[in-house]
Design an enzyme around this catalytic site. Structure first.
Site, PDB file in Angstrom:
ATOM      1  N   SER A   3       1.619  -0.634   0.188  1.00 28.76           N
ATOM      2  CA  SER A   3      -0.067  -0.231   0.009  1.00 28.76           C
ATOM      3  C   SER A   3       0.787   1.063  -0.051  1.00 28.76           C
ATOM      4  O   SER A   3       0.692   2.291  -1.102  1.00 28.76           O
ATOM      5  CB  SER A   3      -1.037   0.076   1.234  1.00 28.76           C
ATOM      6  OG  SER A   3      -1.622  -1.332   1.232  1.00 28.76           O
TER       7      SER A   3
ATOM      8  N   ALA B 277      -4.590   0.082  -2.995  1.00 29.99           N
ATOM      9  CA  ALA B 277      -4.051  -0.216  -1.506  1.00 29.99           C
ATOM     10  C   ALA B 277      -4.603   0.009  -0.582  1.00 29.99           C
ATOM     11  O   ALA B 277      -5.860   0.649  -0.930  1.00 29.99           O
ATOM     12  CB  ALA B 277      -3.583   1.915  -1.902  1.00 29.99           C
ATOM     13  N   LYS B 278      -4.550   0.011   0.708  1.00 25.10           N
ATOM     14  CA  LYS B 278      -5.349   0.197   1.858  1.00 25.10           C
ATOM     15  C   LYS B 278      -4.928   1.666   2.705  1.00 25.10           C
ATOM     16  O   LYS B 278      -4.374   1.653   3.490  1.00 25.10           O
ATOM     17  CB  LYS B 278      -5.535  -1.351   2.946  1.00 25.10           C
ATOM     18  CG  LYS B 278      -6.793  -0.990   3.709  1.00 25.10           C
ATOM     19  CD  LYS B 278      -6.746  -2.016   5.104  1.00 25.10           C
ATOM     20  CE  LYS B 278      -7.057  -1.661   5.942  1.00 25.10           C
ATOM     21  NZ  LYS B 278      -7.828  -1.628   5.657  1.00 25.10           N
ATOM     22  N   ALA B 279      -5.836   2.602   1.782  1.00 23.11           N
ATOM     23  CA  ALA B 279      -4.979   3.944   2.303  1.00 23.11           C
ATOM     24  C   ALA B 279      -5.899   4.606   2.629  1.00 23.11           C
ATOM     25  O   ALA B 279      -7.573   4.365   2.500  1.00 23.11           O
ATOM     26  CB  ALA B 279      -4.392   4.814   0.340  1.00 23.11           C
TER      27      ALA B 279
ATOM     28  N   TYR C  36     -11.501   6.398   2.974  1.00 25.92           N
ATOM     29  CA  TYR C  36     -11.825   5.498   3.589  1.00 25.92           C
ATOM     30  C   TYR C  36     -12.372   6.852   4.026  1.00 25.92           C
ATOM     31  O   TYR C  36     -13.573   7.191   4.977  1.00 25.92           O
ATOM     32  CB  TYR C  36     -11.175   5.305   5.385  1.00 25.92           C
ATOM     33  CG  TYR C  36     -11.051   3.346   5.167  1.00 25.92           C
ATOM     34  CD1 TYR C  36     -11.996   2.459   4.823  1.00 25.92           C
ATOM     35  CD2 TYR C  36      -9.564   3.407   4.383  1.00 25.92           C
ATOM     36  CE1 TYR C  36     -11.485   1.442   5.667  1.00 25.92           C
ATOM     37  CE2 TYR C  36      -9.361   2.041   4.359  1.00 25.92           C
ATOM     38  CZ  TYR C  36      -9.721   0.810   4.811  1.00 25.92           C
ATOM     39  OH  TYR C  36      -9.538  -0.224   3.908  1.00 25.92           O
TER      40      TYR C  36
END
Ligand code: PMP
Length: 292
Positions: A64, A158-160, A164
């Protein structure tokens, strides 16, 4: 219910290589990650003292960051060790684990040159994201207003933190209407995912789950696909359109925090908490607790 604020708790947080008192784990208001969302994170869990799939999570954290151009100074081995150390230091065996990496306050501006990558790891007790009742009765999902972006608009793999923003707006709107969570479509209108979990549907002996073009390829999603195939269910990964949701019999979410949680409603569509949901919920529980 009053919740202890997250900055005012006992315990230790791993911060750039050191375990420091929980309340001291701070950063400056002029931090790049805060202003420009140059931040990536993970959500992991430990069960009975054993972290589930730690390497998959530390590698995804690094991946990420790479997508956002981070020169991550930590290797997967170091991150895995830091997670273990943080759990031990906090005397926790069953816990949620939150590693987060961000650009610091070394400079300010859209450009990132001169910024440094920081890494922190916090752990806390978080038994069940949606509560035990949801596991029995199923969750109610709203149909979200905000969509998952096109792959050339934002890095969906990506866990960006930036992604969120969309999830939080959808989750809050759903909560305000009395729903447990929201189901997002993607930029094309295909079924995508919930605000912090992937989705599966079941009908006539087969499971269906969206492709990962616009959703996070969850580690729980990958695990549940394997568990389902072991049980003899065919898993079809494909484009799923909202109108199809009327035809499915069962539906559930998967995620590190959510684990496997059945759904009872998605907007106008109704589902039963049936045998397939229950079987996979149990299999996942057995696997993470070392019984499978
Ligand atoms: N989608 C989103 C948007 C998420 O935040 C999460 C939780 N990380 C997931 C899916 C599920 O991913 P995983 O199974 O790796 O926790």
């Amino acid at each position: 219910m009053s919740v202890l604020p997250f900055d005012d708790r006992d315990g230790l947080i791993w911060y750039n290589g050191e375990l420091i008192p929980w309340r001291d784990a701070k950063f400056h208001v002029l931090t790049h990650g805060l202003h420009y969302a140059s931040s990536v994170f993970e959500g992991q869990r430990a069960y009975g003292g054993k972290v589930f799939k730690p390497r998959e999570h530390s590698e995804r954290l690094i991946k990420s960051g790479k997508i956002l151009g981070f020169e991550n100074p930590w290797t997967p081995d170091q991150i895995d060790q830091a997670v273990e150390d943080t759990l031990k230091a906090n005397n926790l065996t069953d816990a949620y684990i939150r590693p987060v990496a961000w650009r610091g306050s070394e400079m300010m501006g859209v450009a990132t040159k001169g910024s440094k990558i920081h890494l922190a790891i916090a752990v806390w007790e978080w038994p069940s994201y949606f509560g035990p009742e949801a596991r029995l009765k199923g969750l109610r999902l709203d149909l979200a207003h905000w969509r998952r972006p096109a792959p050339h608009t934002a890095p969906n793999d990506a866990k960006a933190a930036g992604l969120y923003m969309i999830a939080s707006m959808n989750k809050d709107a759903a909560s305000a209407k009395g729903y447990d969570d929201a189901l997002m479509m993607d930029y094309k209108g295909r079924v995508a995912e919930a605000t912090g979990a992937n989705i599966f549907f079941y009908k006539e002996g087969k499971l269906h789950t969206p492709t990962v073009e616009c959703v996070l390829d969850g580690i729980t999603r990958q695990t549940v696909i394997e568990l389902a195939e072991k049980r003899g269910y065919e898993v079809i990964v494909r484009d799923i359109w909202p109108e199809e949701m009327a035809s499915f019999e069962q539906a559930f979410l998967t995620g590190t925090a959510a684990e496997v949680t059945p759904l009872s409603e998605i907007g106008p569509y109704k589902y039963t908490v049936g045998d397939v949901c229950k079987t996979l919920m149990q299999d996942y529980d057995d696997l993470v607790n070392g019984r499978l």
